[in-house]
Design an enzyme around this catalytic site. Structure first.
Site, PDB file in Angstrom:
ATOM      1  N   ARG A  51      44.877  50.322  49.917  1.00 60.03           N
ATOM      2  CA  ARG A  51      45.602  51.606  50.586  1.00 60.03           C
ATOM      3  C   ARG A  51      46.610  51.712  50.295  1.00 60.03           C
ATOM      4  O   ARG A  51      47.395  51.203  49.553  1.00 60.03           O
ATOM      5  CB  ARG A  51      45.815  50.930  52.245  1.00 60.03           C
ATOM      6  N   GLU A  54      47.390  60.494  50.825  1.00 59.44           N
ATOM      7  CA  GLU A  54      46.105  61.146  50.498  1.00 59.44           C
ATOM      8  C   GLU A  54      45.266  61.986  51.470  1.00 59.44           C
ATOM      9  O   GLU A  54      44.513  62.783  51.201  1.00 59.44           O
ATOM     10  CB  GLU A  54      45.125  59.957  49.959  1.00 59.44           C
TER      11      GLU A  54
HETATM   12  P1  NAD Z   1      39.155  41.397  53.678  1.00 59.17           P
HETATM   13  O1  NAD Z   1      39.689  41.102  55.140  1.00 59.17           O
HETATM   14  O2  NAD Z   1      37.945  40.537  53.286  1.00 59.17           O
HETATM   15  O3  NAD Z   1      40.288  40.451  52.837  1.00 59.17           O
HETATM   16  C1  NAD Z   1      41.595  41.129  52.891  1.00 59.17           C
HETATM   17  C2  NAD Z   1      42.454  39.964  52.196  1.00 59.17           C
HETATM   18  O4  NAD Z   1      44.042  40.145  52.331  1.00 59.17           O
HETATM   19  C3  NAD Z   1      42.292  38.617  53.159  1.00 59.17           C
HETATM   20  O5  NAD Z   1      42.131  37.455  52.432  1.00 59.17           O
HETATM   21  C4  NAD Z   1      43.861  38.538  53.894  1.00 59.17           C
HETATM   22  O6  NAD Z   1      44.088  36.964  54.094  1.00 59.17           O
HETATM   23  C5  NAD Z   1      44.560  38.937  52.960  1.00 59.17           C
HETATM   24  N1  NAD Z   1      45.927  39.038  53.038  1.00 59.17           N
HETATM   25  C6  NAD Z   1      46.367  39.750  54.529  1.00 59.17           C
HETATM   26  N2  NAD Z   1      47.567  39.889  54.746  1.00 59.17           N
HETATM   27  C7  NAD Z   1      48.137  39.522  53.231  1.00 59.17           C
HETATM   28  C8  NAD Z   1      49.485  39.591  52.714  1.00 59.17           C
HETATM   29  N3  NAD Z   1      50.578  39.678  53.494  1.00 59.17           N
HETATM   30  N4  NAD Z   1      49.570  39.027  51.644  1.00 59.17           N
HETATM   31  C9  NAD Z   1      48.253  38.793  50.833  1.00 59.17           C
HETATM   32  N5  NAD Z   1      47.217  38.710  51.144  1.00 59.17           N
HETATM   33  C10 NAD Z   1      47.007  39.090  52.693  1.00 59.17           C
HETATM   34  O7  NAD Z   1      39.136  42.812  53.242  1.00 59.17           O
HETATM   35  P2  NAD Z   1      38.185  43.434  51.933  1.00 59.17           P
HETATM   36  O8  NAD Z   1      37.023  43.861  52.480  1.00 59.17           O
HETATM   37  O9  NAD Z   1      38.368  42.618  50.964  1.00 59.17           O
HETATM   38  O10 NAD Z   1      39.066  44.677  51.793  1.00 59.17           O
HETATM   39  C11 NAD Z   1      40.413  44.788  51.296  1.00 59.17           C
HETATM   40  C12 NAD Z   1      40.918  46.161  51.553  1.00 59.17           C
HETATM   41  O11 NAD Z   1      40.130  46.976  50.459  1.00 59.17           O
HETATM   42  C13 NAD Z   1      40.757  46.836  53.078  1.00 59.17           C
HETATM   43  O12 NAD Z   1      41.702  46.399  53.836  1.00 59.17           O
HETATM   44  C14 NAD Z   1      40.829  48.128  52.678  1.00 59.17           C
HETATM   45  O13 NAD Z   1      42.087  48.607  52.784  1.00 59.17           O
HETATM   46  C15 NAD Z   1      40.445  48.267  51.439  1.00 59.17           C
HETATM   47  N6  NAD Z   1      39.257  49.151  51.012  1.00 59.17           N
HETATM   48  C16 NAD Z   1      39.206  50.033  49.908  1.00 59.17           C
HETATM   49  C17 NAD Z   1      37.944  50.931  49.832  1.00 59.17           C
HETATM   50  C18 NAD Z   1      37.997  51.907  48.511  1.00 59.17           C
HETATM   51  O14 NAD Z   1      37.066  52.865  48.732  1.00 59.17           O
HETATM   52  N7  NAD Z   1      38.795  52.191  47.952  1.00 59.17           N
HETATM   53  C19 NAD Z   1      36.673  50.203  50.336  1.00 59.17           C
HETATM   54  C20 NAD Z   1      36.812  49.339  51.032  1.00 59.17           C
HETATM   55  C21 NAD Z   1      38.070  48.596  51.466  1.00 59.17           C
END
Ligand code: NAD
Length: 337
Positions: A237, A266
């Site tokens: 994000r 964005e």
């Molecule tokens: P997820 O919930 O499986 O994983 C997120 C991880 O971040 C978890 O392990 C969590 O413990 C960790 N986390 C939370 N707070 C944290 C902190 N302060 N410091 C470090 N780590 C922390 O999510 P995911 O499915 O892996 O997706 C991750 C992110 O990718 C989503 O939140 C979304 O914003 C983004 N995303 C982007 C796209 C894209 O098209 N570019 C698509 C899907 C998701």
């Protein structure tokens, strides 16, 4: 049941209609598509809809949620994983059913992350243009070998882990930082504190959600900690990065390269053809001037497999709402920031 779909692109319509016809004909879900995002100015179009179906740049703050509630809407279906754009506290207070697509082909985003890293590293985007103009010179296209490089992964959830698995195949040394450690990562690399990750990584890639605790997790002080010349990658994000601080780090040559699929502001730009417009966002335009910056328009999720899953899960969430059944994708106030 009526569902008003906002920020709807032709591909959203295609995949939602396909899923609806394939799996949900008995529910009579009636979908109406609106190209523009859900906002105060457009919320009236949801009037009479049982649910709204929204994406990453639809902002559901308190006034929008209150207007939706007044119009009879009771469910919010996010067709994405992140939910930083929904005021969950207000949604809970008003009794909304809010559900997201928590997991869909994390490999889609992970593989795209690798595509960005390797494009920026090996300059394939520039090579493509050069060769088409019969310029076969290699000067300026020098990259580095991934094998043996240290990559720092911030957030080892579904996408972070998928990135780690691919990079392990490249022969990279992997470091990770996460508040909640998962045993799967132990077989791939080592958990360290964020400071150590920043100091030792040749590439830092962000895969944590955007919340108060992670907003501008990359800022002047964390950039100062990074290895000189390192590459920063963000497919998570935009708000995770303080863009002004990143521009300063690029100008001072401290940051070696930047690849982003997401950008703080964005919503005013992405998902539309702006090629004939004058872009007013000077920060974004400054980013575009660096030869070592690669920007894509939030397309990490954009694969056939991911869109199929997103559409099916979105309508499955609606089915849970209609039937009042347990929904593991449902979000509550406690999930918010
Ligand atoms: P997820 O919930 O499986 O994983 C997120 C991880 O971040 C978890 O392990 C969590 O413990 C960790 N986390 C939370 N707070 C944290 C902190 N302060 N410091 C470090 N780590 C922390 O999510 P995911 O499915 O892996 O997706 C991750 C992110 O990718 C989503 O939140 C979304 O914003 C983004 N995303 C982007 C796209 C894209 O098209 N570019 C698509 C899907 C998701």
């Amino acid at each position: 049941m009526k569902i008003a779909v906002f920020s709807a692109q032709p591909y959203d319509k295609r995949f939602l209609e396909e899923a609806n016809t394939r799996l949900f004909t008995n529910h009579n879900f009636e979908l109406t598509y609106h190209v523009f995002p859900l906002a105060q100015e457009t919320v009236a179009l949801a009037q009479g809809s049982d649910a709204v179906c929204v994406f990453v740049n639809d902002y559901l703050d308190a006034p929008v949620l209150e207007a939706l509630h007044k119009g009879g809407t009771r469910a919010v279906l996010l067709r994405c994983a992140g939910f930083n754009n929904v005021d969950l506290e207000t949604a809970d207070k008003l009794g909304f059913f809010v559900a997201r697509v928590a997991a869909y082909s994390p490999e889609a985003v992970a593989e795209f992350t690798i595509a960005l890293i390797q494009t920026l590293n090996r300059h394939t985007h520039r090579a493509y243009n050069r060769v088409r103009e019969s310029n076969f010179s290699l000067d300026g296209l020098l990259g580095f070998t991934m094998h043996g490089k240290t990559v720092g992964i911030v957030g080892t959830g579904k996408i972070g882990l998928a990135v780690a698995r691919i990079l392990k195949g490249f022969g990279c040394r992997l470091l990770a930082y996460d508040l909640y450690k998962v045993p799967e990562f132990d077989a791939l690399g080592k958990y360290v504190e964020l400071e150590k990750l920043l100091e030792e990584s040749d590439i830092v890639t962000l895969h944590c959600p955007l919340m108060d605790a992670t907003r501008h997790i990359i800022n002047k002080s964390t950039l100062d900690r990074m290895k000189p010349g390192a590459m920063l990658v963000n497919t998570s994000r935009g708000g995770l990065i303080d863009t002004d601080a990143v521009i300063a780090a690029l100008k001072s040559r401290k940051l070696g390269a930047l690849a982003i699929d997401v950008y703080e502001n964005e919503s005013a730009l992405f998902y539309h053809d702006r090629s004939a417009d004058i872009i007013d966002d000077d920060v974004f335009q400054r980013l575009m001037t660096f030869p070592n910056v690669l920007v894509s328009g939030h397309q990490g999720f954009f694969t056939i497999e991911a869109l199929t899953q997103i559409s099916e899960i979105t309508l499955r969430n609606m089915e849970c709402f209609v039937n009042g059944t347990e929904c593991s994708n449902r979000l509550h106030r406690k999930d918010g920031t």
